[in-house]
Structure formats: C-alpha cells, structure tokens
Design a protein around this motif. Structure first.
Motif, PDB file in Angstrom:
ATOM      1  N   SER A 238      20.040  52.672  65.509  1.00  9.59           N
ATOM      2  CA  SER A 238      19.693  51.951  64.278  1.00  9.59           C
ATOM      3  C   SER A 238      18.254  51.458  64.314  1.00  9.59           C
ATOM      4  O   SER A 238      17.700  51.187  65.387  1.00  9.59           O
ATOM      5  N   THR A 245      13.732  50.328  67.199  1.00 11.11           N
ATOM      6  CA  THR A 245      14.844  51.260  67.140  1.00 11.11           C
ATOM      7  C   THR A 245      15.587  51.214  68.472  1.00 11.11           C
ATOM      8  O   THR A 245      14.966  51.250  69.537  1.00 11.11           O
ATOM      9  N   THR A 283      28.784  52.645  56.672  1.00 11.19           N
ATOM     10  CA  THR A 283      27.552  51.991  57.108  1.00 11.19           C
ATOM     11  C   THR A 283      26.510  51.996  56.003  1.00 11.19           C
ATOM     12  O   THR A 283      25.830  50.988  55.758  1.00 11.19           O
ATOM     13  N   GLU A 284      26.382  53.123  55.312  1.00 13.44           N
ATOM     14  CA  GLU A 284      25.416  53.192  54.221  1.00 13.44           C
ATOM     15  C   GLU A 284      25.806  52.269  53.067  1.00 13.44           C
ATOM     16  O   GLU A 284      24.935  51.680  52.414  1.00 13.44           O
ATOM     17  N   GLU A 287      24.692  48.853  54.056  1.00 11.71           N
ATOM     18  CA  GLU A 287      23.244  48.746  53.924  1.00 11.71           C
ATOM     19  C   GLU A 287      22.836  48.528  52.459  1.00 11.71           C
ATOM     20  O   GLU A 287      21.924  47.747  52.168  1.00 11.71           O
ATOM     21  N   GLU A 288      23.524  49.217  51.546  1.00 13.61           N
ATOM     22  CA  GLU A 288      23.222  49.054  50.126  1.00 13.61           C
ATOM     23  C   GLU A 288      23.569  47.644  49.656  1.00 13.61           C
ATOM     24  O   GLU A 288      22.820  47.035  48.879  1.00 13.61           O
ATOM     25  N   ASN A 290      23.502  44.991  51.481  1.00 10.79           N
ATOM     26  CA  ASN A 290      22.466  44.129  52.041  1.00 10.79           C
ATOM     27  C   ASN A 290      21.199  44.178  51.192  1.00 10.79           C
ATOM     28  O   ASN A 290      20.552  43.143  50.950  1.00 10.79           O
ATOM     29  N   ARG A 291      20.833  45.380  50.738  1.00 14.87           N
ATOM     30  CA  ARG A 291      19.631  45.505  49.913  1.00 14.87           C
ATOM     31  C   ARG A 291      19.787  44.764  48.590  1.00 14.87           C
ATOM     32  O   ARG A 291      18.862  44.098  48.115  1.00 14.87           O
ATOM     33  N   LYS A 296      18.783  40.829  55.285  1.00 13.99           N
ATOM     34  CA  LYS A 296      18.200  41.704  56.294  1.00 13.99           C
ATOM     35  C   LYS A 296      19.307  42.267  57.187  1.00 13.99           C
ATOM     36  O   LYS A 296      20.258  41.584  57.530  1.00 13.99           O
ATOM     37  N   SER A 298      20.345  46.043  59.879  1.00 13.99           N
ATOM     38  CA  SER A 298      19.908  47.284  60.504  1.00 13.99           C
ATOM     39  C   SER A 298      20.184  48.474  59.585  1.00 13.99           C
ATOM     40  O   SER A 298      20.989  48.396  58.659  1.00 13.99           O
ATOM     41  N   THR A 299      19.488  49.574  59.874  1.00 10.51           N
ATOM     42  CA  THR A 299      19.649  50.809  59.108  1.00 10.51           C
ATOM     43  C   THR A 299      20.052  51.930  60.053  1.00 10.51           C
ATOM     44  O   THR A 299      19.389  52.158  61.078  1.00 10.51           O
ATOM     45  N   LEU A 301      20.144  55.295  61.727  1.00 13.87           N
ATOM     46  CA  LEU A 301      19.260  56.452  61.830  1.00 13.87           C
ATOM     47  C   LEU A 301      20.009  57.692  62.314  1.00 13.87           C
ATOM     48  O   LEU A 301      19.729  58.809  61.868  1.00 13.87           O
TER      49      LEU A 301
END
Length: 324
Positions: A238, A245, A283-284, A287-288, A290-291, A296, A298-299, A301
């Motif tokens: 991530s 990273t 997970t994605e 993340e969305e 959170n945005r 804040k 992790s993203t 990878l």
C-alpha cells in the motif's frame, strides 16, 4: 537449504527443541491460567473437533494438531485446513509481545481467541508444522523472531526486511519472477533503532537498512494469482498517506472448490476467505469512501507473493542469550 544437510539440521533441531522446551514451559506457566496449563495435550482424538480453533484451549489445540497431522500429510492442504478452522476468529490489532520474558508491555507470546493479520499467518504456519502444543509454541517463536531468539529487538517487525528474510527457510519471494523484469518496485528504508526506541522504549544499535522491493500491481494480481499455490504467503502493498510504500497486510492463499485462488486473512471484524477480486473491490470501495469524506488512508498498489518452499527444513533456534 540443501537436502544433503537435512539429517544434520534435523538432529540439531531435535537437540535445540529439547533445550528450548524447558524454557518454554517456564514462560508458558508464568502467564497461562492453571486450567489451561493442566489440560492434557497428548490424549488422542478420534475425529476432527467440531468447534473452531479460536474456541479451543491449548490442550485441545494440541490434540487437534496431532489429529490433523495423522489425517493430512500434505503440508499445503494442512495449512488450508488449519486456516479455515479459524474462519470467524475475531480481529484485534497489536496482540502479542514478549511478556513475561520481557516486561516492556504485558502482551503475551501467543493468542488463540483473537488474531491480527500477522498473528493469524504465524499461528497457522506454526500449527501446520507441529504435532503438539509444545512443538507449536516452539515453532511459533522460531517464526516470530530472528533465529528464534526471543526479544523485542529480534522480533520480525518489518514484513519485507525482517519477516520475509528471517523466514526464507519457509517461504521465497516470487514477486519479481511473476511480474517480470519490467515490473514495478518500491524503495524501502528501515530504521529499527529509532522504531524500537520510540515504540518499545528499547535501545538497540542497529544500522539503517535500505532495499528495493518488487511487487505485482493490483491490475495484474487476479490474472497472476492462478500461478499461486495453496499455502503461499500474501503481502498487501500500500501507499501510505505520508508517501511511503510498504506491506500493510498479510494473509494466505487457499484453493476454492473450483481451484480458484482465494485470499484467507484476518481483517476487521474477523478472519475471512474471499477471492482476490473481492478483496481488491472492497479495498477500492473503502478508499473511495475515504476520499468522499476527506479521510486520510492508504491506497492499495498491489501484492508481494511468497511461495511456500517445497522442502521445508526448520532450522534450530540459536542459543537464547543471557539478558543483560
């Protein structure tokens, strides 16, 4: 390790285990309730226990491990069976320490009723390589610590540069092999001395270490997962909010009913099994969220994949040094 050295290593392992068991007994008795310590670990069982692992007492775990070894001789399938026996185990972060061997905190040296991602993997591997409670506890410390030397300074804190390296007898990083020479990588710098001082109030003279780590990008992970084998080790890579990273989560590969590779791991709220596509989608979605909320986080990878070694020869523990 070469097969030709196996006899000598196994002899050393047995000798090391005999020396270590007396130490383990003292450590275990110091923090294990009498009701647990007095539970027999040698009585045989005629069938697989119905209750999940996380509801068992140590004695029950020992008898279950003896049964599992007697009925499943393939270590990969044994890893999957033991891991699935813990599906539903409640998640709790930061479970283990060195207590009572060291008293920088009061966290114990094993946990059956809860797990975090690393605890789940370590306990599963240790159980799959053990036929009794005593052997499991010994194996767990061999996996958790560099050369099996118990202490906060020798614990495998960093996945890439501690855990994966110290347990190369167990797993081998195949990420670069899977992704090819043009695959992505990330730099990593580890300052263990600062980490130990700030997190564990422990002084240690350890030089800063740098490395570059190959990984499989998430866009290729589902396709490449077909080359993984049951029992392989998964590292989730991530990008953190501070721009660094690193591996932020770990788990195991198991095979679904149709042979599809599944990800079995401990994550809030409990141990679960899912496809890699499902894990990536969840997970994605997080993340969305959170945005959208300005939080804040992790993203994702990608992943590092480590192959469970075909010939696992467990090295003996190094001698436990006398504390200063």
């Amino acid at each position: 390790m070469l097969e030709s050295g196996r006899g000598n290593v196994e002899f050393s392992l047995k000798k090391s285990m005999r020396l270590a068991l007396s130490f383990i007994a003292i450590v275990s008795a110091a923090f294990m309730p009498a009701a647990l310590a007095n539970t027999s670990t040698t009585d045989p069982v005629d069938a697989q226990p119905a209750k999940p692992l996380y509801q068992m007492l140590p004695g029950e775990v020992g008898r279950y491990l003896a049964w599992e070894h007697a009925h499943e001789h393939d270590v990969r399938r044994r890893i999957a069976a033991i891991a699935r026996k813990n599906i539903g185990q409640p998640y709790r972060l930061n479970l283990l320490g060195e207590f009572p061997y060291q008293v920088h905190d009061t966290l114990p040296m094993f946990s059956l009723d809860h797990s975090d991602c690393t605890v789940f993997v370590e306990h599963t591997y240790a159980m799959a390589l053990s036929k009794s409670w005593d052997e499991f506890f010994w194996m767990l410390q061999r996996i958790r610590y560099r050369d099996g030397i118990i202490g906060v300074a020798t614990r495998n804190h960093y996945t890439e540069l501690d855990w994966n390296v110290a347990n190369s007898w167990l797993v081998t990083d195949v990420s670069a092999q899977l992704v090819g020479p043009d695959g992505p990588s990330y730099p990593m710098t580890v300052d263990r001395a600062t980490f130990l001082k700030t997190r564990h109030h422990t002084e240690a003279d350890i030089p800063v270490e740098t490395s570059r780590q190959a990984y499989v990008p998430k866009a290729r992970a589902v396709a490449l997962a077909g080359q993984l084998r049951e029992g392989d080790y998964v590292n989730v890579v991530s990008l953190l909010g501070d721009g660094k990273t690193m591996v932020t989560h770990v788990g195991l590969v198991v095979l679904g009913p149709d042979g599809e590779r599944h990800f079995l791991h401990s994550s809030d709220p409990a141990v679960r099994e899912e496809t890699f596509a499902s894990f990536i989608a969840r997970t994605e979605a997080r993340e969305e969220r959170n945005r959208q909320t300005g939080k804040k986080g992790s993203t994702l990878l990608g992943f590092k994949f480590l192959r469970l070694n075909d010939n696992i020869v467990v090295p003996p523990m190094a001698p436990q040094p006398r504390p200063s």
